[in-house]
Structure formats: C-alpha cells, structure tokens
Design a protein around this motif. Sequence first.
Motif, PDB file in Angstrom:
ATOM      1  N   UNK A 147       0.825  -1.176   0.000  1.00  0.00           N
ATOM      2  CA  UNK A 147       0.000   0.000   0.000  1.00  0.00           C
ATOM      3  C   UNK A 147       0.874   1.246   0.000  1.00  0.00           C
ATOM      4  N   UNK A 148       2.121   1.116   0.483  1.00  0.00           N
ATOM      5  CA  UNK A 148       3.028   2.260   0.450  1.00  0.00           C
ATOM      6  C   UNK A 148       3.299   2.701  -0.982  1.00  0.00           C
ATOM      7  N   UNK A 149       3.265   1.748  -1.917  1.00  0.00           N
ATOM      8  CA  UNK A 149       3.601   2.080  -3.294  1.00  0.00           C
ATOM      9  C   UNK A 149       2.405   2.611  -4.077  1.00  0.00           C
ATOM     10  N   UNK A 150       1.353   3.022  -3.397  1.00  0.00           N
ATOM     11  CA  UNK A 150       0.241   3.683  -4.049  1.00  0.00           C
ATOM     12  C   UNK A 150      -0.913   2.785  -4.431  1.00  0.00           C
ATOM     13  N   UNK A 151      -0.872   1.535  -4.100  1.00  0.00           N
ATOM     14  CA  UNK A 151      -1.977   0.637  -4.415  1.00  0.00           C
ATOM     15  C   UNK A 151      -3.080   0.768  -3.372  1.00  0.00           C
ATOM     16  N   UNK A 152      -4.321   0.656  -3.816  1.00  0.00           N
ATOM     17  CA  UNK A 152      -5.407   0.551  -2.853  1.00  0.00           C
ATOM     18  C   UNK A 152      -5.405  -0.889  -2.341  1.00  0.00           C
ATOM     19  N   UNK A 153      -6.145  -1.155  -1.304  1.00  0.00           N
ATOM     20  CA  UNK A 153      -6.153  -2.476  -0.687  1.00  0.00           C
ATOM     21  C   UNK A 153      -6.503  -3.568  -1.689  1.00  0.00           C
ATOM     22  N   UNK A 154      -7.528  -3.345  -2.471  1.00  0.00           N
ATOM     23  CA  UNK A 154      -7.957  -4.366  -3.436  1.00  0.00           C
ATOM     24  C   UNK A 154      -6.847  -4.686  -4.427  1.00  0.00           C
ATOM     25  N   UNK A 155      -6.149  -3.664  -4.913  1.00  0.00           N
ATOM     26  CA  UNK A 155      -5.043  -3.886  -5.846  1.00  0.00           C
ATOM     27  C   UNK A 155      -3.883  -4.597  -5.161  1.00  0.00           C
ATOM     28  N   UNK A 156      -3.573  -4.175  -3.961  1.00  0.00           N
ATOM     29  CA  UNK A 156      -2.457  -4.782  -3.229  1.00  0.00           C
ATOM     30  C   UNK A 156      -2.727  -6.258  -2.961  1.00  0.00           C
ATOM     31  N   UNK A 157      -3.957  -6.600  -2.658  1.00  0.00           N
ATOM     32  CA  UNK A 157      -4.293  -7.995  -2.357  1.00  0.00           C
ATOM     33  C   UNK A 157      -4.220  -8.893  -3.583  1.00  0.00           C
ATOM     34  N   UNK A 158      -4.271  -8.318  -4.777  1.00  0.00           N
ATOM     35  CA  UNK A 158      -4.221  -9.110  -6.003  1.00  0.00           C
ATOM     36  C   UNK A 158      -2.797  -9.378  -6.490  1.00  0.00           C
ATOM     37  N   UNK A 159      -1.816  -8.779  -5.839  1.00  0.00           N
ATOM     38  CA  UNK A 159      -0.426  -8.994  -6.249  1.00  0.00           C
ATOM     39  C   UNK A 159      -0.065 -10.461  -6.032  1.00  0.00           C
ATOM     40  N   UNK A 160       0.674 -11.052  -6.957  1.00  0.00           N
ATOM     41  CA  UNK A 160       1.040 -12.468  -6.836  1.00  0.00           C
ATOM     42  C   UNK A 160       1.854 -12.793  -5.576  1.00  0.00           C
ATOM     43  N   UNK A 161       2.519 -11.806  -5.018  1.00  0.00           N
ATOM     44  CA  UNK A 161       3.334 -12.047  -3.827  1.00  0.00           C
ATOM     45  C   UNK A 161       2.501 -12.211  -2.557  1.00  0.00           C
ATOM     46  N   UNK A 162       1.221 -11.879  -2.617  1.00  0.00           N
ATOM     47  CA  UNK A 162       0.348 -12.011  -1.451  1.00  0.00           C
ATOM     48  C   UNK A 162      -0.198 -13.439  -1.412  1.00  0.00           C
ATOM     49  N   UNK A 163       0.128 -14.186  -0.364  1.00  0.00           N
ATOM     50  CA  UNK A 163      -0.382 -15.560  -0.272  1.00  0.00           C
ATOM     51  C   UNK A 163      -1.905 -15.591  -0.275  1.00  0.00           C
ATOM     52  N   UNK A 164      -2.454 -16.617  -0.905  1.00  0.00           N
ATOM     53  CA  UNK A 164      -3.906 -16.728  -1.013  1.00  0.00           C
ATOM     54  C   UNK A 164      -4.573 -16.727   0.355  1.00  0.00           C
ATOM     55  N   UNK A 165      -3.952 -17.369   1.351  1.00  0.00           N
ATOM     56  CA  UNK A 165      -4.563 -17.397   2.686  1.00  0.00           C
ATOM     57  C   UNK A 165      -4.643 -15.994   3.280  1.00  0.00           C
ATOM     58  N   UNK A 166      -3.643 -15.172   3.029  1.00  0.00           N
ATOM     59  CA  UNK A 166      -3.661 -13.785   3.516  1.00  0.00           C
ATOM     60  C   UNK A 166      -4.734 -12.982   2.784  1.00  0.00           C
ATOM     61  N   UNK A 167      -4.829 -13.186   1.492  1.00  0.00           N
ATOM     62  CA  UNK A 167      -5.826 -12.472   0.688  1.00  0.00           C
ATOM     63  C   UNK A 167      -7.238 -12.792   1.188  1.00  0.00           C
ATOM     64  N   UNK A 168      -7.514 -14.066   1.385  1.00  0.00           N
ATOM     65  CA  UNK A 168      -8.834 -14.475   1.852  1.00  0.00           C
ATOM     66  C   UNK A 168      -9.123 -13.953   3.255  1.00  0.00           C
ATOM     67  N   UNK A 169      -8.105 -13.970   4.115  1.00  0.00           N
ATOM     68  CA  UNK A 169      -8.292 -13.503   5.487  1.00  0.00           C
ATOM     69  C   UNK A 169      -8.567 -11.998   5.535  1.00  0.00           C
ATOM     70  N   UNK A 170      -7.834 -11.228   4.767  1.00  0.00           N
ATOM     71  CA  UNK A 170      -8.064  -9.782   4.726  1.00  0.00           C
ATOM     72  C   UNK A 170      -9.472  -9.495   4.209  1.00  0.00           C
ATOM     73  N   UNK A 171      -9.873 -10.195   3.159  1.00  0.00           N
ATOM     74  CA  UNK A 171     -11.220  -9.987   2.619  1.00  0.00           C
ATOM     75  C   UNK A 171     -12.290 -10.348   3.646  1.00  0.00           C
ATOM     76  N   UNK A 172     -12.110 -11.454   4.345  1.00  0.00           N
ATOM     77  CA  UNK A 172     -13.111 -11.824   5.352  1.00  0.00           C
ATOM     78  C   UNK A 172     -13.119 -10.832   6.508  1.00  0.00           C
ATOM     79  N   UNK A 173     -11.935 -10.369   6.898  1.00  0.00           N
ATOM     80  CA  UNK A 173     -11.854  -9.384   7.977  1.00  0.00           C
ATOM     81  C   UNK A 173     -12.620  -8.115   7.610  1.00  0.00           C
ATOM     82  N   UNK A 174     -12.427  -7.630   6.400  1.00  0.00           N
ATOM     83  CA  UNK A 174     -13.124  -6.417   5.986  1.00  0.00           C
ATOM     84  C   UNK A 174     -14.626  -6.651   5.853  1.00  0.00           C
TER      85      UNK A 174
END
Length: 146
Positions: A1-28
């Motif tokens: 997010x420091x590099x200017x991405x919104x949360x949704x864009x940052x979560x789609x980066x390939x470097x974000x593990x799928x478990x983290x992506x799903x957890x952030x989405x469920x948290x929100x």
Amino acid sequence: MKSGYCLEQAMQKPSVPISARLFVNSTFSFFKLSAHELAAVFTFSREGITSGMFSSILNHVASSNEQSIKAHEGLQELSFYLKRHIELDGNEHFPKAMQMLTNLAGNDDQKWFEIEHVAKKSLNERIKFLSGIYRQLKSCSYSLAS
C-alpha cells in the motif's frame, strides 16, 4: 500500500499468499456487521485466542531452540513481543472484551445467538489463515537454526 496501491489492488499482487488475501477480505467483510457482532469477532478470534496461541508458539520455539533465541536479537524481540501479548490479552484484554460483549448484548437472546454465529465464522476464517501460514512455512523448510 506504500507504493500507491489501494487495498484491493495490493491484495491481487502475486506475492500475497492466497490465505492472507482471503483472510483480509473476510476481515473487511466483518466491518459491515452490527456492533455486537463486530465485538464478537474481535473478542473471540483475536483477544480470546492470542494468549494461548502465542504461548504455544513461544513454548515450542523455546523448547526446541533455546540457543537460537539467545543468539539472535530478532528472536529475543519476538519472544518479548509474544510474552507481552500473552500477558495483556489473557489477563486484561479478553476479560474487558467479554465485558464489552455483555454490555452490548445484555439479556437479548437474539444478540447472543448472533454473537455465537459470527464468533464461529470468524474463528473458522482465522483457522484457514493460520493453516495457510503453516503450509507455507512447512513448504519453505524454514529453520530457526539457519
């Protein structure tokens, strides 16, 4: 997010593990809930488990790698962090969170039913997330001794 991405864009980066992506989405998704339901998520899938979870981690690391903890400053800091959260979450935060739930739900059986339902759902999401971390660490063959 420091590099200017919104949360949704940052979560789609390939470097974000799928478990983290799903957890952030469920948290929100929980942020849309009522106050007593959101408090239940916080109470049971954060404050209610942190002390036990961190105690288990600390005991495992300490029993298998006592020399590693003493030799690595970063592990000493992690050990301090875990011990502090064990103390705070177990002795202070969880009882206060339970009081918050009691204040929010009172004697309303429907609210307590909703609290139970969302607490189970949030704990299942936490388990999926932690299981994903475990699988990723296991696949890396990471060792504290290295």
